[in-house]
Design an enzyme around this catalytic site. Structure first.
Site, mmCIF file in Angstrom:
data_model
loop_
_atom_site.group_PDB
_atom_site.id
_atom_site.type_symbol
_atom_site.label_atom_id
_atom_site.label_comp_id
_atom_site.label_asym_id
_atom_site.label_seq_id
_atom_site.Cartn_x
_atom_site.Cartn_y
_atom_site.Cartn_z
ATOM 1 N N HIS A 1 -9.412 -4.458 -1.050
ATOM 2 C CA HIS A 1 -8.374 -4.052 -2.010
ATOM 3 C C HIS A 1 -8.406 -5.048 -3.178
ATOM 4 O O HIS A 1 -8.673 -6.237 -2.968
ATOM 5 C CB HIS A 1 -6.966 -4.142 -1.382
ATOM 6 C CG HIS A 1 -6.561 -2.959 -0.556
ATOM 7 N ND1 HIS A 1 -5.921 -3.094 0.661
ATOM 8 C CD2 HIS A 1 -6.648 -1.628 -0.786
ATOM 9 C CE1 HIS A 1 -5.654 -1.893 1.148
ATOM 10 N NE2 HIS A 1 -6.087 -0.993 0.301
ATOM 11 N N ARG B 1 -3.574 5.480 8.608
ATOM 12 C CA ARG B 1 -2.438 5.056 7.787
ATOM 13 C C ARG B 1 -1.731 6.229 7.095
ATOM 14 O O ARG B 1 -0.651 6.039 6.518
ATOM 15 C CB ARG B 1 -2.876 4.002 6.755
ATOM 16 C CG ARG B 1 -3.358 2.702 7.397
ATOM 17 C CD ARG B 1 -3.322 1.526 6.450
ATOM 18 N NE ARG B 1 -1.961 1.168 6.046
ATOM 19 C CZ ARG B 1 -1.665 0.221 5.162
ATOM 20 N NH1 ARG B 1 -2.632 -0.459 4.583
ATOM 21 N NH2 ARG B 1 -0.412 -0.055 4.852
ATOM 22 N N ASN C 1 0.800 -1.232 0.000
ATOM 23 C CA ASN C 1 0.000 0.000 0.000
ATOM 24 C C ASN C 1 0.824 1.269 0.000
ATOM 25 O O ASN C 1 0.260 2.372 0.007
ATOM 26 C CB ASN C 1 -0.949 0.018 1.199
ATOM 27 C CG ASN C 1 -1.893 -1.150 1.195
ATOM 28 O OD1 ASN C 1 -1.997 -1.885 2.161
ATOM 29 N ND2 ASN C 1 -2.574 -1.356 0.084
ATOM 30 N N CYS D 1 0.076 -8.311 0.222
ATOM 31 C CA CYS D 1 0.014 -7.058 0.981
ATOM 32 C C CYS D 1 1.337 -6.767 1.697
ATOM 33 O O CYS D 1 1.678 -5.609 1.936
ATOM 34 C CB CYS D 1 -1.077 -7.107 2.044
ATOM 35 S SG CYS D 1 -2.692 -7.587 1.457
ATOM 36 N N ASP E 1 -6.047 -6.478 -4.628
ATOM 37 C CA ASP E 1 -5.062 -7.573 -4.541
ATOM 38 C C ASP E 1 -5.553 -8.754 -3.693
ATOM 39 O O ASP E 1 -4.821 -9.723 -3.500
ATOM 40 C CB ASP E 1 -3.694 -7.065 -4.047
ATOM 41 C CG ASP E 1 -3.696 -6.586 -2.596
ATOM 42 O OD1 ASP E 1 -4.769 -6.599 -1.948
ATOM 43 O OD2 ASP E 1 -2.615 -6.189 -2.112
HETATM 44 N N1 ARG Z 1 -4.822 -3.323 7.933
HETATM 45 C C1 ARG Z 1 -4.470 -2.914 6.614
HETATM 46 C C2 ARG Z 1 -5.519 -1.980 6.068
HETATM 47 O O1 ARG Z 1 -6.677 -2.198 6.306
HETATM 48 C C3 ARG Z 1 -4.304 -4.119 5.720
HETATM 49 C C4 ARG Z 1 -3.784 -3.769 4.359
HETATM 50 C C5 ARG Z 1 -3.775 -4.916 3.412
HETATM 51 N N2 ARG Z 1 -3.111 -4.574 2.218
HETATM 52 C C6 ARG Z 1 -3.423 -4.971 0.999
HETATM 53 N N3 ARG Z 1 -2.621 -4.661 0.039
HETATM 54 N N4 ARG Z 1 -4.546 -5.585 0.725
HETATM 55 O O2 ARG Z 1 -5.228 -1.035 5.379
#
Ligand code: ARG
Length: 293
Positions: free
Chosen positions: A186, A108, A89, A280, A188
Site C-alpha cells: 500500500h 476483506r 482501508n 493503517c 501508506d
Molecule cells: N492485513 C491487512 C491487509 O493486508 C493489512 C492492511 C494494512 N493497511 C494499510 N493501510 N497499509 O490488507
C-alpha cells in the site's frame, strides 16, 4: 539545511505549513484481530499476534493520538473480520462524503458493509466511485491529499483505473504512484505527507516513471533507504507538529527533529504481523478535497 546539517530558518515548519487535517481519526479495537489468512508477505498464520499485547498497543496508540491533540472515534469490532482494525482501508473521507473501498481480496470485502453502516449512522453520505465490482481501491492505504491534490497508489491492491474516477469525483488532479515491492503493497507504507513542503518518501520501492514530477508536490522530501522503509516508519500519522510512528530509525529521527517535529514512537509490533502500522490503524475523518463553492 546548510552543509553542516544545521536547519535554516525556512527548514522549520510553521503553523501555515502544517497539514490542515489529521485531528480526528476512526479506529477499531482489536477484539477479533489476528492473522487467520495470508494476503501480504508479512502475514503468516503460524506467527500469531499476542492478543493482550495487541490490545495494550492499540490502547496506547489511542492515548498517544489523544495526547498529541487529536480525537478518536471508534468502529465496533466484528468477529470474523480480523483486518477491520486497519481502518485506513475503509475508504476515504471528503467533507461529509465517504467513498468506500472496493477490496482486492475477498477476505476483506465483507468489511465494506460495516464501514458503510458506521458512516451512514454518523451522517456521512456514501458515494461510490464506481459500480464496477472488478475495479479495486483500498482507501487511504492508497490515497492521500497533498496541496489539494490526490496522490494515489496502485498495483498491488488498487487499480490504476480507479484513480481517474476518484479524481473526477473529488474534483482534484491526481498523481499516481506504483509501488513495486510487494512488502510495501500500500502507498501508506512508503509515503507520508508531513506538511505543505515535506513528506517521508521511499522512491526506491516505486516504479521510476510514476515518480516523475513529484518534486513539484513535495519540494523537500525525506528520502528513505530500503531498510528504513521496511521498518514501516513511513506508516505514521502527523498531528500538527507531532509524528506518531510505529518505529523511527535514528537518521530519520534526526531529520524530523531538525524540521521541528516531535516524535512519538508508539509500538505496534503485533499489528506489523498482519502487515499494518500506525497509519493503517487510523482513518482521518477531517479531510476535504476541492474547496466547495
Ligand atoms: N492485513 C491487512 C491487509 O493486508 C493489512 C492492511 C494494512 N493497511 C494499510 N493501510 N497499509 O490488507
Amino acid at each position: 539545511m546548510d552543509n553542516l546539517g544545521r536547519a535554516k530558518q525556512n527548514d522549520i515548519i510553521t503553523e501555515t505549513d502544517a497539514l490542515s487535517w489529521g485531528y480526528t481519526y476512526l479506529m477499531c479495537p482489536p477484539d477479533y484481530f489476528g492473522v487467520f489468512y495470508e494476503i501480504n508477505p508479512w502475514m503468516h498464520t503460524e506467527n500469531a499476534p499476542d492478543r493482550d499485547l495487541a490490545q495494550q498497543q492499540w490502547r496506547n496508540l489511542v492515548a498517544n493520538i489523544r495526547a498529541a491533540g487529536a480525537s478518536v472515534k471508534t468502529l465496533e469490532a466484528v468477529e470474523g473480520l480480523p483486518d477491520l482494525v486497519f481502518t485506513a482501508n475503509a475508504g476515504l473521507v471528503d467533507g461529509r462524503r465517504f467513498v468506500p473501498s472496493n477490496f482486492h481480496y475477498p477476505e476483506r470485502q465483507p468489511e465494506v458493509l460495516h464501514n458503510n453502516e458506521w458512516f451512514r449512522s454518523h451522517d456521512f453520505e456514501i458515494t461510490n466511485f464506481s459500480s464496477d465490482p472488478m475495479l479495486h481501491f483500498e482507501g487511504c492505504g492508497d490515497a492521500f491529499i497533498v496541496r489539494n491534490q490526490l496522490i494515489a497508489g496502485y498495483g498491488f491492491r488498487t487499480d490504476l483505473a480507479s484513480h481517474a474516477l476518484l479524481s473526477k469525483l473529488l474534483g482534484v488532479k491526481v498523481h499516481s504512484i506504483r509501488p513495486i515491492d510487494p512488502r510495501l503493497y500500500h502507498l501508506d507504507i512508503s509515503f507520508c505527507p508531513l506538511d505543505d513542503r515535506h513528506a517521508i518518501i521511499a522512491p526506491v520501492v516505486w516504479d521510476k516513471q510514476s515518480c516523475q514530477g513529484l518534486e513539484e508536490l513535495i519540494p523537500e522530501p525525506l528520502v528513505l533507504e530500503l531498510d528504513e522503509a521496511l521498518t514501516f516508519c513511513a506508516n505514521s500519522i502527523v498531528i500538527g507538529k507531532t509524528i506518531v510512528m510505529p518505529h523511527c530509525p535514528p537518521r530519520v529521527g534526526r531529520i524530523l527533529e531538525k524540521w521541528g517535529y516531535d516524535i512519538c514512537v508508539s509500538p505496534v509490533t503485533e499489528f506489523l504481523k498482519a502487515g499494518g502500522g500506525v497509519r493503517c490503524l487510523t482513518l482521518a475523518l477531517d479531510v476535504s478535497y476541492a474547496p466547495r463553492t
